[in-house]
Design a protein around this motif. Structure first.
Motif, PDB file in Angstrom:
ATOM      1  N   MET A  41      87.459  92.071  33.947  1.00  0.00           N
ATOM      2  CA  MET A  41      86.530  92.993  34.783  1.00  0.00           C
ATOM      3  C   MET A  41      85.649  92.113  35.576  1.00  0.00           C
ATOM      4  SD  MET A  41      83.360  95.558  33.433  1.00  0.00           S
ATOM      5  CE  MET A  41      82.058  94.027  33.220  1.00  0.00           C
ATOM      6  N   ARG A  42      85.325  92.672  36.944  1.00  0.00           N
ATOM      7  CA  ARG A  42      84.413  92.292  38.012  1.00  0.00           C
ATOM      8  C   ARG A  42      83.638  93.434  38.560  1.00  0.00           C
ATOM      9  NH1 ARG A  42      86.835  92.861  43.047  1.00  0.00           N
ATOM     10  NH2 ARG A  42      88.969  93.559  43.191  1.00  0.00           N
ATOM     11  N   VAL A  43      82.491  92.959  39.199  1.00  0.00           N
ATOM     12  CA  VAL A  43      81.764  93.893  39.719  1.00  0.00           C
ATOM     13  C   VAL A  43      82.600  93.842  41.350  1.00  0.00           C
ATOM     14  CG1 VAL A  43      79.523  94.667  40.865  1.00  0.00           C
ATOM     15  CG2 VAL A  43      79.731  93.900  38.469  1.00  0.00           C
ATOM     16  N   VAL A  44      82.843  95.001  41.695  1.00  0.00           N
ATOM     17  CA  VAL A  44      83.459  95.155  43.097  1.00  0.00           C
ATOM     18  C   VAL A  44      82.157  95.550  44.127  1.00  0.00           C
ATOM     19  CG1 VAL A  44      85.021  96.697  44.632  1.00  0.00           C
ATOM     20  CG2 VAL A  44      85.745  95.838  42.425  1.00  0.00           C
ATOM     21  N   SER A  45      81.481  96.450  43.801  1.00  0.00           N
ATOM     22  CA  SER A  45      80.307  96.598  44.715  1.00  0.00           C
ATOM     23  C   SER A  45      79.133  97.295  43.837  1.00  0.00           C
ATOM     24  CB  SER A  45      80.714  97.590  45.938  1.00  0.00           C
ATOM     25  OG  SER A  45      81.056  98.826  45.269  1.00  0.00           O
ATOM     26  N   PHE A  46      77.942  97.251  44.266  1.00  0.00           N
ATOM     27  CA  PHE A  46      77.031  97.648  43.955  1.00  0.00           C
ATOM     28  C   PHE A  46      75.841  98.168  45.161  1.00  0.00           C
ATOM     29  CE2 PHE A  46      72.071  96.666  42.880  1.00  0.00           C
ATOM     30  CZ  PHE A  46      71.933  97.780  42.035  1.00  0.00           C
ATOM     31  N   GLU A  47      75.675  99.475  44.985  1.00  0.00           N
ATOM     32  CA  GLU A  47      75.003  99.849  45.983  1.00  0.00           C
ATOM     33  C   GLU A  47      73.681 100.661  45.751  1.00  0.00           C
ATOM     34  OE1 GLU A  47      77.772 102.469  48.445  1.00  0.00           O
ATOM     35  OE2 GLU A  47      79.271 101.039  47.906  1.00  0.00           O
ATOM     36  N   ASP A  48      72.517 100.695  46.586  1.00  0.00           N
ATOM     37  CA  ASP A  48      71.481 101.263  46.330  1.00  0.00           C
ATOM     38  C   ASP A  48      71.013 102.068  47.649  1.00  0.00           C
ATOM     39  OD1 ASP A  48      68.859 102.352  45.728  1.00  0.00           O
ATOM     40  OD2 ASP A  48      67.878 100.345  46.221  1.00  0.00           O
ATOM     41  N   ALA A  49      71.273 103.658  47.363  1.00  0.00           N
ATOM     42  CA  ALA A  49      71.081 104.474  48.404  1.00  0.00           C
ATOM     43  C   ALA A  49      70.418 105.516  47.966  1.00  0.00           C
ATOM     44  CB  ALA A  49      72.488 104.897  48.888  1.00  0.00           C
ATOM     45  N   SER A  50      69.183 105.833  48.769  1.00  0.00           N
ATOM     46  CA  SER A  50      68.247 106.756  48.495  1.00  0.00           C
ATOM     47  C   SER A  50      67.924 106.975  46.992  1.00  0.00           C
ATOM     48  CB  SER A  50      68.802 108.085  48.953  1.00  0.00           C
ATOM     49  OG  SER A  50      68.997 107.939  50.245  1.00  0.00           O
ATOM     50  N   GLY A  51      67.841 105.691  46.352  1.00  0.00           N
ATOM     51  CA  GLY A  51      67.204 105.916  44.868  1.00  0.00           C
ATOM     52  C   GLY A  51      68.623 106.098  43.975  1.00  0.00           C
ATOM     53  N   TYR A  52      69.719 106.500  44.587  1.00  0.00           N
ATOM     54  CA  TYR A  52      70.998 106.239  43.420  1.00  0.00           C
ATOM     55  C   TYR A  52      71.649 104.953  43.678  1.00  0.00           C
ATOM     56  CZ  TYR A  52      71.156 111.196  42.474  1.00  0.00           C
ATOM     57  OH  TYR A  52      70.972 112.537  42.015  1.00  0.00           O
ATOM     58  N   ARG A  53      71.832 104.548  42.293  1.00  0.00           N
ATOM     59  CA  ARG A  53      72.843 103.195  42.121  1.00  0.00           C
ATOM     60  C   ARG A  53      74.248 103.599  42.003  1.00  0.00           C
ATOM     61  NH1 ARG A  53      68.071 101.817  43.256  1.00  0.00           N
ATOM     62  NH2 ARG A  53      66.638 100.226  42.320  1.00  0.00           N
ATOM     63  N   LEU A  54      74.959 102.836  42.658  1.00  0.00           N
ATOM     64  CA  LEU A  54      76.438 103.175  42.408  1.00  0.00           C
ATOM     65  C   LEU A  54      77.360 101.727  42.112  1.00  0.00           C
ATOM     66  CD1 LEU A  54      79.063 104.862  42.779  1.00  0.00           C
ATOM     67  CD2 LEU A  54      79.153 104.200  45.208  1.00  0.00           C
ATOM     68  N   TRP A  55      77.781 101.892  40.964  1.00  0.00           N
ATOM     69  CA  TRP A  55      78.534 100.474  40.362  1.00  0.00           C
ATOM     70  C   TRP A  55      79.971 100.705  40.625  1.00  0.00           C
ATOM     71  CZ3 TRP A  55      76.221  96.129  38.657  1.00  0.00           C
ATOM     72  CH2 TRP A  55      74.850  96.206  38.397  1.00  0.00           C
ATOM     73  N   GLN A  56      80.639  99.927  41.266  1.00  0.00           N
ATOM     74  CA  GLN A  56      82.229  99.984  41.255  1.00  0.00           C
ATOM     75  C   GLN A  56      82.663  98.835  40.392  1.00  0.00           C
ATOM     76  OE1 GLN A  56      83.912 102.500  43.347  1.00  0.00           O
ATOM     77  NE2 GLN A  56      85.615 101.804  41.690  1.00  0.00           N
ATOM     78  N   LEU A  57      83.340  99.031  39.500  1.00  0.00           N
ATOM     79  CA  LEU A  57      84.081  97.987  38.679  1.00  0.00           C
ATOM     80  C   LEU A  57      85.546  97.895  38.696  1.00  0.00           C
ATOM     81  CD1 LEU A  57      81.865  98.402  35.388  1.00  0.00           C
ATOM     82  CD2 LEU A  57      81.407  97.007  37.128  1.00  0.00           C
ATOM     83  N   GLY A  58      86.069  96.639  38.821  1.00  0.00           N
ATOM     84  CA  GLY A  58      87.435  96.516  39.013  1.00  0.00           C
ATOM     85  C   GLY A  58      87.952  95.910  37.645  1.00  0.00           C
ATOM     86  N   PHE A  59      89.165  96.332  37.278  1.00  0.00           N
ATOM     87  CA  PHE A  59      89.850  95.794  36.143  1.00  0.00           C
ATOM     88  C   PHE A  59      91.194  95.338  36.470  1.00  0.00           C
ATOM     89  CE2 PHE A  59      86.515  98.934  34.928  1.00  0.00           C
ATOM     90  CZ  PHE A  59      85.940  98.282  33.719  1.00  0.00           C
TER      91      PHE A  59
END
Length: 170
Positions: A41-59
């Protein structure tokens, strides 16, 4: 009906069943479900937009061909490693399809939440995230603190998880 005739019918029925089942299982065998022991597993991206956090993980598949389908189960853990009893809502507006992974290929899981400073409801801190693969294929633990600059501060009713995909992005 004689014993010989009944046993002949039984043998014929078994032969027909075998003819139907065996070729299908050889020709179109289902791809086994991926297990955490054959994935990284790895973190592909982590975004902070307008208070929302989006985590994208790759397997990434490090083993034999396998597949994933559906939604991962995302669990938030407190500073002592105990599960925080709040669930992630499945984003069913996005289609869940089978993602078949040849060796070296990756599947992706995204989850999102509203930062606790941006909500008026109950918020809490999460120090780790456990991602349980679909179909009980094992789990991974993510330490969000380095990318998030501290523990996750989560608005209780804002958590969503997206289905497994073959490309990054929900």
């Amino acid at each position: 009906m004689g014993v010989r005739r009944r046993s002949g019918l039984l043998i014929a029925a078994i032969a027909c069943l075998a003819a139907l089942v065996l070729p299908a299982s050889r020709a179109g065998a289902a791809t086994p479900t991926c297990d955490s022991s054959q994935l990284s597993m790895r973190v592909v991206s982590f975004e902070d937009a307008s208070g929302y956090r989006l985590w994208q993980l790759g397997f990434r598949n490090l083993g034999e061909t396998c597949s994933l389908q559906g939604f991962s189960h995302v669990e938030l853990l407190d500073q002592d490693g105990y599960r925080i009893p709040v669930g992630f809502r499945r984003e069913t507006a996005f289609p869940a399809s089978i993602v078949t992974l040849e060796p070296g290929q990756s599947a992706f899981v995204a989850f999102t939440y509203l930062d606790g400073t941006s909500c008026s409801t109950v918020s809490f801190y999460a120090y780790r995230v456990r991602i349980v693969l679909p179909e009980a294929g094992g789990a991974f633990v993510l330490n969000p603190i380095p990318r998030n600059d501290g523990p996750m501060f989560v608005c209780a009713k804002s958590k969503r998880v997206y289905p497994v995909t073959s490309k990054p992005g929900p």
